[in-house]
Design a protein around this motif. Sequence first.
Motif, PDB file in Angstrom:
ATOM      1  N   VAL A   1      -6.197 -14.476  -6.700  1.00 44.63           N
ATOM      2  CA  VAL A   1      -7.529 -14.762  -7.230  1.00 44.63           C
ATOM      3  C   VAL A   1      -8.504 -13.653  -6.865  1.00 44.63           C
ATOM      4  CG1 VAL A   1      -9.513 -16.311  -7.024  1.00 44.63           C
ATOM      5  CG2 VAL A   1      -7.217 -17.263  -7.308  1.00 44.63           C
ATOM      6  N   HIS A   2      -8.466 -13.211  -5.613  1.00 46.77           N
ATOM      7  CA  HIS A   2      -9.405 -12.171  -5.182  1.00 46.77           C
ATOM      8  C   HIS A   2      -9.082 -10.819  -5.816  1.00 46.77           C
ATOM      9  CE1 HIS A   2     -12.105 -14.114  -2.333  1.00 46.77           C
ATOM     10  NE2 HIS A   2     -11.106 -14.915  -2.057  1.00 46.77           N
ATOM     11  N   ARG A   3      -7.819 -10.537  -6.065  1.00 52.77           N
ATOM     12  CA  ARG A   3      -7.473  -9.298  -6.772  1.00 52.77           C
ATOM     13  C   ARG A   3      -8.075  -9.319  -8.174  1.00 52.77           C
ATOM     14  NH1 ARG A   3      -2.090 -10.043  -4.417  1.00 52.77           N
ATOM     15  NH2 ARG A   3      -1.805  -8.516  -2.739  1.00 52.77           N
ATOM     16  N   ALA A   4      -7.990 -10.471  -8.836  1.00 49.54           N
ATOM     17  CA  ALA A   4      -8.523 -10.581 -10.197  1.00 49.54           C
ATOM     18  C   ALA A   4     -10.033 -10.391 -10.219  1.00 49.54           C
ATOM     19  CB  ALA A   4      -8.151 -11.943 -10.783  1.00 49.54           C
ATOM     20  N   MET A   5     -10.716 -10.923  -9.213  1.00 48.44           N
ATOM     21  CA  MET A   5     -12.178 -10.822  -9.173  1.00 48.44           C
ATOM     22  C   MET A   5     -12.645  -9.469  -8.668  1.00 48.44           C
ATOM     23  SD  MET A   5     -13.519 -14.563  -7.897  1.00 48.44           S
ATOM     24  CE  MET A   5     -12.744 -14.451  -6.282  1.00 48.44           C
ATOM     25  N   ASP A   6     -11.937  -8.920  -7.679  1.00 47.20           N
ATOM     26  CA  ASP A   6     -12.386  -7.703  -7.006  1.00 47.20           C
ATOM     27  C   ASP A   6     -11.831  -6.435  -7.637  1.00 47.20           C
ATOM     28  OD1 ASP A   6     -13.887  -6.703  -4.656  1.00 47.20           O
ATOM     29  OD2 ASP A   6     -11.933  -5.952  -4.005  1.00 47.20           O
ATOM     30  N   GLN A   7     -10.799  -6.595  -8.463  1.00 48.05           N
ATOM     31  CA  GLN A   7     -10.151  -5.439  -9.095  1.00 48.05           C
ATOM     32  C   GLN A   7      -9.690  -4.423  -8.048  1.00 48.05           C
ATOM     33  OE1 GLN A   7      -9.691  -5.097 -12.761  1.00 48.05           O
ATOM     34  NE2 GLN A   7      -9.970  -7.266 -12.290  1.00 48.05           N
ATOM     35  N   SER A   8      -9.121  -4.928  -6.942  1.00 49.42           N
ATOM     36  CA  SER A   8      -8.581  -4.053  -5.906  1.00 49.42           C
ATOM     37  C   SER A   8      -7.191  -4.537  -5.538  1.00 49.42           C
ATOM     38  CB  SER A   8      -9.490  -4.040  -4.678  1.00 49.42           C
ATOM     39  OG  SER A   8      -9.595  -5.340  -4.122  1.00 49.42           O
ATOM     40  N   GLU A   9      -6.434  -3.686  -4.847  1.00 49.59           N
ATOM     41  CA  GLU A   9      -5.036  -4.001  -4.558  1.00 49.59           C
ATOM     42  C   GLU A   9      -4.880  -5.003  -3.408  1.00 49.59           C
ATOM     43  OE1 GLU A   9      -2.059  -0.660  -5.162  1.00 49.59           O
ATOM     44  OE2 GLU A   9      -3.875   0.468  -4.651  1.00 49.59           O
ATOM     45  N   LEU A  10      -5.793  -4.944  -2.455  1.00 49.22           N
ATOM     46  CA  LEU A  10      -5.715  -5.815  -1.278  1.00 49.22           C
ATOM     47  C   LEU A  10      -4.323  -5.751  -0.642  1.00 49.22           C
ATOM     48  CD1 LEU A  10      -7.696  -8.953  -2.543  1.00 49.22           C
ATOM     49  CD2 LEU A  10      -8.524  -7.083  -1.116  1.00 49.22           C
ATOM     50  N   LYS A  11      -3.915  -4.559  -0.281  1.00 52.37           N
ATOM     51  CA  LYS A  11      -2.575  -4.351   0.270  1.00 52.37           C
ATOM     52  C   LYS A  11      -2.439  -4.974   1.661  1.00 52.37           C
ATOM     53  CE  LYS A  11      -1.608   0.006  -2.143  1.00 52.37           C
ATOM     54  NZ  LYS A  11      -1.275   1.451  -1.953  1.00 52.37           N
ATOM     55  N   HIS A  12      -1.345  -5.667   1.864  1.00 50.97           N
ATOM     56  CA  HIS A  12      -1.058  -6.274   3.159  1.00 50.97           C
ATOM     57  C   HIS A  12       0.397  -6.726   3.163  1.00 50.97           C
ATOM     58  CE1 HIS A  12      -1.898  -9.716   0.525  1.00 50.97           C
ATOM     59  NE2 HIS A  12      -1.134 -10.439   1.344  1.00 50.97           N
ATOM     60  N   ASN A  13       0.899  -7.015   4.356  1.00 49.44           N
ATOM     61  CA  ASN A  13       2.238  -7.571   4.515  1.00 49.44           C
ATOM     62  C   ASN A  13       2.074  -9.010   4.993  1.00 49.44           C
ATOM     63  OD1 ASN A  13       3.518  -4.952   4.074  1.00 49.44           O
ATOM     64  ND2 ASN A  13       2.799  -4.430   6.134  1.00 49.44           N
ATOM     65  N   LEU A  14       2.513  -9.969   4.186  1.00 52.73           N
ATOM     66  CA  LEU A  14       2.350 -11.377   4.513  1.00 52.73           C
ATOM     67  C   LEU A  14       3.696 -11.975   4.909  1.00 52.73           C
ATOM     68  CD1 LEU A  14       0.351 -13.783   4.567  1.00 52.73           C
ATOM     69  CD2 LEU A  14       1.059 -14.277   2.208  1.00 52.73           C
ATOM     70  N   ILE A  15       3.730 -12.568   6.102  1.00 47.02           N
ATOM     71  CA  ILE A  15       4.976 -13.113   6.636  1.00 47.02           C
ATOM     72  C   ILE A  15       4.767 -14.577   6.996  1.00 47.02           C
ATOM     73  CG2 ILE A  15       6.652 -12.970   8.532  1.00 47.02           C
ATOM     74  CD1 ILE A  15       5.933  -9.956   8.676  1.00 47.02           C
ATOM     75  N   GLY A  16       5.623 -15.433   6.480  1.00 50.98           N
ATOM     76  CA  GLY A  16       5.573 -16.851   6.823  1.00 50.98           C
ATOM     77  C   GLY A  16       6.630 -17.177   7.864  1.00 50.98           C
ATOM     78  N   LEU A  17       6.249 -17.902   8.885  1.00 48.98           N
ATOM     79  CA  LEU A  17       7.179 -18.277   9.944  1.00 48.98           C
ATOM     80  C   LEU A  17       7.259 -19.795  10.069  1.00 48.98           C
ATOM     81  CD1 LEU A  17       6.356 -15.817  12.894  1.00 48.98           C
ATOM     82  CD2 LEU A  17       8.279 -15.705  11.306  1.00 48.98           C
ATOM     83  N   ASN A  18       8.455 -20.291  10.314  1.00 45.83           N
ATOM     84  CA  ASN A  18       8.646 -21.688  10.674  1.00 45.83           C
ATOM     85  C   ASN A  18       8.716 -21.810  12.182  1.00 45.83           C
ATOM     86  OD1 ASN A  18       8.735 -23.034   8.158  1.00 45.83           O
ATOM     87  ND2 ASN A  18      10.832 -22.318   7.804  1.00 45.83           N
ATOM     88  N   VAL A  19       8.550 -23.021  12.682  1.00 43.66           N
ATOM     89  CA  VAL A  19       8.641 -23.268  14.114  1.00 43.66           C
ATOM     90  C   VAL A  19       9.975 -22.747  14.643  1.00 43.66           C
ATOM     91  CG1 VAL A  19       8.829 -25.056  15.882  1.00 43.66           C
ATOM     92  CG2 VAL A  19       7.095 -25.252  14.094  1.00 43.66           C
ATOM     93  N   GLY A  20       9.906 -21.973  15.720  1.00 42.49           N
ATOM     94  CA  GLY A  20      11.104 -21.431  16.349  1.00 42.49           C
ATOM     95  C   GLY A  20      11.516 -20.065  15.851  1.00 42.49           C
ATOM     96  N   GLU A  21      10.973 -19.627  14.705  1.00 47.33           N
ATOM     97  CA  GLU A  21      11.341 -18.310  14.176  1.00 47.33           C
ATOM     98  C   GLU A  21      10.620 -17.201  14.933  1.00 47.33           C
ATOM     99  OE1 GLU A  21      12.637 -19.095   9.572  1.00 47.33           O
ATOM    100  OE2 GLU A  21      10.561 -18.492   9.958  1.00 47.33           O
ATOM    101  N   GLU A  22      11.281 -16.039  15.022  1.00 52.45           N
ATOM    102  CA  GLU A  22      10.731 -14.885  15.726  1.00 52.45           C
ATOM    103  C   GLU A  22      10.611 -13.699  14.781  1.00 52.45           C
ATOM    104  OE1 GLU A  22      13.131 -14.021  19.114  1.00 52.45           O
ATOM    105  OE2 GLU A  22      12.600 -15.858  20.187  1.00 52.45           O
ATOM    106  N   PHE A  23       9.758 -12.755  15.172  1.00 49.32           N
ATOM    107  CA  PHE A  23       9.597 -11.521  14.408  1.00 49.32           C
ATOM    108  C   PHE A  23       9.296 -10.399  15.390  1.00 49.32           C
ATOM    109  CE2 PHE A  23       7.411  -8.299  11.961  1.00 49.32           C
ATOM    110  CZ  PHE A  23       8.074  -8.302  10.741  1.00 49.32           C
ATOM    111  N   GLN A  24       9.991  -9.277  15.236  1.00 45.25           N
ATOM    112  CA  GLN A  24       9.796  -8.123  16.114  1.00 45.25           C
ATOM    113  C   GLN A  24       8.646  -7.276  15.579  1.00 45.25           C
ATOM    114  OE1 GLN A  24      12.246  -7.825  18.733  1.00 45.25           O
ATOM    115  NE2 GLN A  24      10.803  -6.441  19.724  1.00 45.25           N
ATOM    116  N   LEU A  25       7.525  -7.244  16.325  1.00 49.24           N
ATOM    117  CA  LEU A  25       6.376  -6.445  15.905  1.00 49.24           C
ATOM    118  C   LEU A  25       6.626  -4.969  16.140  1.00 49.24           C
ATOM    119  CD1 LEU A  25       3.290  -8.451  17.222  1.00 49.24           C
ATOM    120  CD2 LEU A  25       4.162  -8.361  14.903  1.00 49.24           C
ATOM    121  N   ARG A  26       7.126  -4.661  17.322  1.00 51.95           N
ATOM    122  CA  ARG A  26       7.488  -3.305  17.697  1.00 51.95           C
ATOM    123  C   ARG A  26       8.502  -3.421  18.826  1.00 51.95           C
ATOM    124  NH1 ARG A  26       1.584  -3.323  19.482  1.00 51.95           N
ATOM    125  NH2 ARG A  26       1.633  -3.617  21.737  1.00 51.95           N
ATOM    126  N   ASN A  27       8.952  -2.288  19.357  1.00 51.84           N
ATOM    127  CA  ASN A  27      10.035  -2.330  20.345  1.00 51.84           C
ATOM    128  C   ASN A  27       9.714  -3.184  21.561  1.00 51.84           C
ATOM    129  OD1 ASN A  27      11.631  -0.677  18.768  1.00 51.84           O
ATOM    130  ND2 ASN A  27      10.985   1.213  19.789  1.00 51.84           N
TER     131      ASN A  27
END
Length: 269
Positions: A117-143
């Motif tokens: 919706v915001h891309r349509a209104m703002d005419q911008s890319e709004l670049k980001h990395n979106l990650i969904g996590l469930n309870v108990g899941e892990e993600f390595q941010l950096r080393n």
Amino acid sequence: MGSRRSTKETSEAASDPASSVSKEKKSMLVEGYPVEGLSIGGQETCVIFPSLKIAFDIGRCPQRAISQDFLFISHGHMDHIGGLPMYVATRGLYSMKPPTIFVPRSIKEHVEKLFEVHRAMDQSELKHNLIGLNVGEEFQLRNDLKVRAFKTYHVVPSQITYPIATPEIAFTGDTMSDFVIDPDNADVLKARILVMESTFVDNAMPVQHARDYGHTHLSEIASYGDRFQNKAIILIHFSARYYREEIEAAIAKLPPSFAGRVFALANGI
């Protein structure tokens, strides 16, 4: 109490138009980590650990949050997620790298639609990395840093992600004290720093009222004193009905086991 709060805010704004800005910039040092941000129940919550480039929730997108590369959203209430499009848009405006944003998997699709919706209104890319996590899941941010989602108890779907090594930092967002007795959350109560809400701090608001709205009362924290093994506990999300002095006085009455390790993030109060 509500009218008193309104009078207080009006007088402060009149005497110092920049008061809200100056309060936002205040930071405290907890276990070697600078901690910044704002957290007022129902208005905005954004807790920042600048040395880790991390922000928990985004509130209305305070200025200092923009330079944080990683953002963790606890749940979809507006006082915690309202500034999300502005956070991404402003980073793009300043030619900063796209941020990495973590959300409960249960709301990931809704957040994707929000950006559409915001891309349509703002005419911008709004670049980001979106990650969904469930309870108990892990993600390595950096080393040297990864995150894990744990279960919380609120009136809307919620879960919280925390950086772990020991773990170092756990953030509860808005949650009833039930998370304290959840055996799966034992590591949360051993984290070096625990950031948790304490929306109500006095007898004027009963514990049941707090629980009805998915929140924690300071008296519940006191009753579970033997469970908290954290080196430091940062309390957030205080109701706007309180003065800073009232919050500090209530914390001073906590059992001796909490002495010297409880901090109040009361910027904006």
